[in-house]
Design an enzyme around this catalytic site. Structure first.
Site, PDB file in Angstrom:
ATOM      1  N   SER A 252      -4.617   1.083   2.274  1.00 13.60           N
ATOM      2  CA  SER A 252      -4.252   1.352   0.893  1.00 13.60           C
ATOM      3  C   SER A 252      -2.796   1.740   0.776  1.00 13.60           C
ATOM      4  CB  SER A 252      -5.153   2.448   0.333  1.00 13.60           C
ATOM      5  OG  SER A 252      -4.451   3.647   0.253  1.00 13.60           O
ATOM      6  N   LYS A 253      -2.250   1.418  -0.370  1.00 16.11           N
ATOM      7  CA  LYS A 253      -0.857   1.751  -0.619  1.00 16.11           C
ATOM      8  C   LYS A 253      -0.680   3.259  -0.582  1.00 16.11           C
ATOM      9  CE  LYS A 253      -0.859  -2.262  -3.529  1.00 16.11           C
ATOM     10  NZ  LYS A 253      -0.372  -3.041  -4.622  1.00 16.11           N
ATOM     11  N   ARG A 254      -1.771   3.945  -0.853  1.00 12.51           N
ATOM     12  CA  ARG A 254      -1.680   5.412  -0.890  1.00 12.51           C
ATOM     13  C   ARG A 254      -1.529   6.012   0.505  1.00 12.51           C
ATOM     14  NH1 ARG A 254      -6.250   4.912  -3.750  1.00 12.51           N
ATOM     15  NH2 ARG A 254      -5.497   3.419  -5.271  1.00 12.51           N
ATOM     16  N   GLY A 256       0.614   5.360   2.395  1.00 16.85           N
ATOM     17  CA  GLY A 256       2.051   5.551   2.575  1.00 16.85           C
ATOM     18  C   GLY A 256       2.631   4.674   3.670  1.00 16.85           C
TER      19      GLY A 256
END
Ligand code: GLU
Length: 484
Positions: A252-254, A256
């Protein structure tokens, strides 16, 4: 057939590794078939639009060596290639479907839809648009339009029967039509939805092979119904499983660290990223692990794309990266590592080409370099325990004697070259009847302050220069005298 594939990212942020891999597979497939690779920017979702994201897409693809034959900045016969610049062309197509009964105006408000959704949920049903506005007469529709009521246009999906199609990766797919909802084609703001625009654009741009994420597998029947309603040829489909962090979590983009740019910032090489990404979800059917872009083009076969999600293993990428770094021509390594050296060694007079030689085989990721060489710029604080080493048969007492012996030897060297330092030090050790390790280990500790260094005592002494070497030796001697 002239193969035409497209990469159709939405500019909603940096380029995600999953997106980059989709681009890569599309690019490889086009090149493998002497076809065209087209870049289309899907920016019709104004709420998710991120300023600058389009430039990031261009830069990333170019950086990775994927050039597009047609696209926003290079042009082409089927432009514009940015959907927002095409916005006026979708509505006439939607109207055409309204005329033919494959679509209809819907005036339901958000609140009305929400109410019906909640009612459906209360009944334990999944809400699907209930064709409420399908039954409005032509006159009623015209009245509402004339009155300026907000509207959308929805697809009129069949409720009976099933829709089938073939996917090159997933095989034959069949969906019951009652699972299809009457999706919005034109939104209240006049923009097309992805669901509509992808069909219109893929057709108008002559796309022969639609390659995209498998999250679109179940929507594809709705797209096919649109193609059929227009009487257009349906493209071939190649849906690709996602890139996952592990079996259960999307990359996920979350997290990082799912963006291409994050990996570049950490000091990964784009060639290593591309090589590894190609293998996340595809296999060449041979043992070959290292591929140039041309070799990938040669080996690529969509039928070897796995159905299961690709698991992205950062350790494996790091292993690839280290291999790519090892294979760099020394000048290229030096050029790439210089800014990383500069972070901790700028102005310290360290001979970068020699340091680069010592570092190349030890570099896995460039961002690890500053910590590995910082000791050359500044002697770190260290503990006298480092002077103890069983195998080298040394401890603080032996180290003190060794350093006291070697200091005047080093001071006496006038031609400070690695060969002279080496020969002089080795001769002195032999003369003193000592073991090499009992001198070289403490010497390296004293001048580096750490147990693991690129290069040994001789190389480090040379890099530091005579003056700094003696200064550090004195610091070490002082410490050893105080602990002994
Ligand atoms: N704009 C869509 C996305 O970013 C593209 C899907 C497609 O390739 O059709 O998910």
């Amino acid at each position: 057939m002239q193969v035409r594939t497209r990469f159709a990212p939405s500019p909603t942020g940096f380029l995600h590794l999953g997106g980059l891999r989709s681009a890569l597979y599309g690019y490889l497939f086009a090149r493998k078939n002497q076809g065209s690779f087209i870049l289309r920017i899907e920016d019709t979702d104004q709420e998710r639009y991120v300023e600058g994201a389009t430039q990031v897409i261009y830069d990333t693809l170019r950086d990775c060596g994927m050039n597009w034959d047609e696209g926003p900045d290079v042009g082409g016969a089927f432009g514009p290639y940015i959907q927002s610049e095409r916005k006026d062309l979708y509505l006439p197509y939607a109207r055409q479907l309204v005329e033919s009964g494959h679509a209809y105006y819907c005036f339901c408000t958000r609140e009305e839809l929400e109410e019906r959704r909640q009612a459906a949920e209360a009944r334990g049903e999944v809400f699907k648009y209930d064709k409420h506005c399908l039954h409005l007469s032509r006159e009623e529709v015209q009245q509402k339009l004339d009155a300026g009521m907000p509207w959308v246009i929805r697809q009129n999906a069949p409720t009976e029967g099933e829709t089938s199609y073939h996917d090159e990766v997933f095989g034959d797919m069949t969906f019951p039509n009652d699972s299809l909802d009457d999706m919005v084609l034109i939104k209240q703001d006049g923009m097309p939805t992805y669901n509509f625009a992808n069909v219109i654009d893929d057709h108008l741009m002559g796309i022969t092979h639609v390659m995209r994420g498998m999250e679109y597998l179940s929507s594809t029947p709705k797209y096919n119904l649109l193609y059929q309603a227009f009487g257009w040829e349906i493209p071939a489909y190649i849906h690709m499983p996602p890139v996952m962090r592990d079996e259960h979590h999307k990359l996920s983009k979350r997290d990082g660290d799912a963006y291409y740019s994050d990996f570049i910032a950490k000091g990964y090489l784009s060639e290593a990223i591309i090589n590894y990404l190609a293998l996340v979800g595809w296999n060449p059917g041979t043992d070959q692990e290292f591929f140039t872009m041309d070799e990938l083009i040669d080996a690529f076969d969509v039928h070897r794309i796995n159905k299961a999600p690709g698991i992205f293993d950062v350790n494996k990428l790091t292993w690839f990266n280290a291999e790519y770094i090892r294979r760099l021509p020394p000048e290229k390594y030096l050029e790439t590592v210089t800014p990383w050296f500069d972070r901790v060694l700028a102005g310290k007079g360290i001979h970068y080409p020699r340091l680069a030689e010592l570092m190349q085989d030890r570099t896995e990721i460039f961002s690890q370099v500053p910590d590995m060489v910082a000791f050359l710029g500044k002697l770190p604080d260290y503990s006298a325990d480092l002077y103890t080493h069983k195998k080298m048969k040394t401890n603080p007492a032996i180290a003190l004697a060794s350093l006291e012996m070697i200091r005047p030897v080093l001071e006496g060297i006038s031609d400070w070259s690695e060969t002279v330092i080496h020969d002089t030090v080795m001769a002195a050790i032999a003369d003193a009847g000592l073991k090499n390790g009992a001198v070289l280990w403490p010497l390296r500790i004293a001048i580096s302050g750490q147990a693991s260094t690129p290069g040994g005592a001789i190389e480090i002494a040379w890099l530091l220069g005579k003056e700094e070497t003696l200064r550090r030796l004195d610091t070490g001697l002082e410490m050893l005298r105080s602990v002994n």
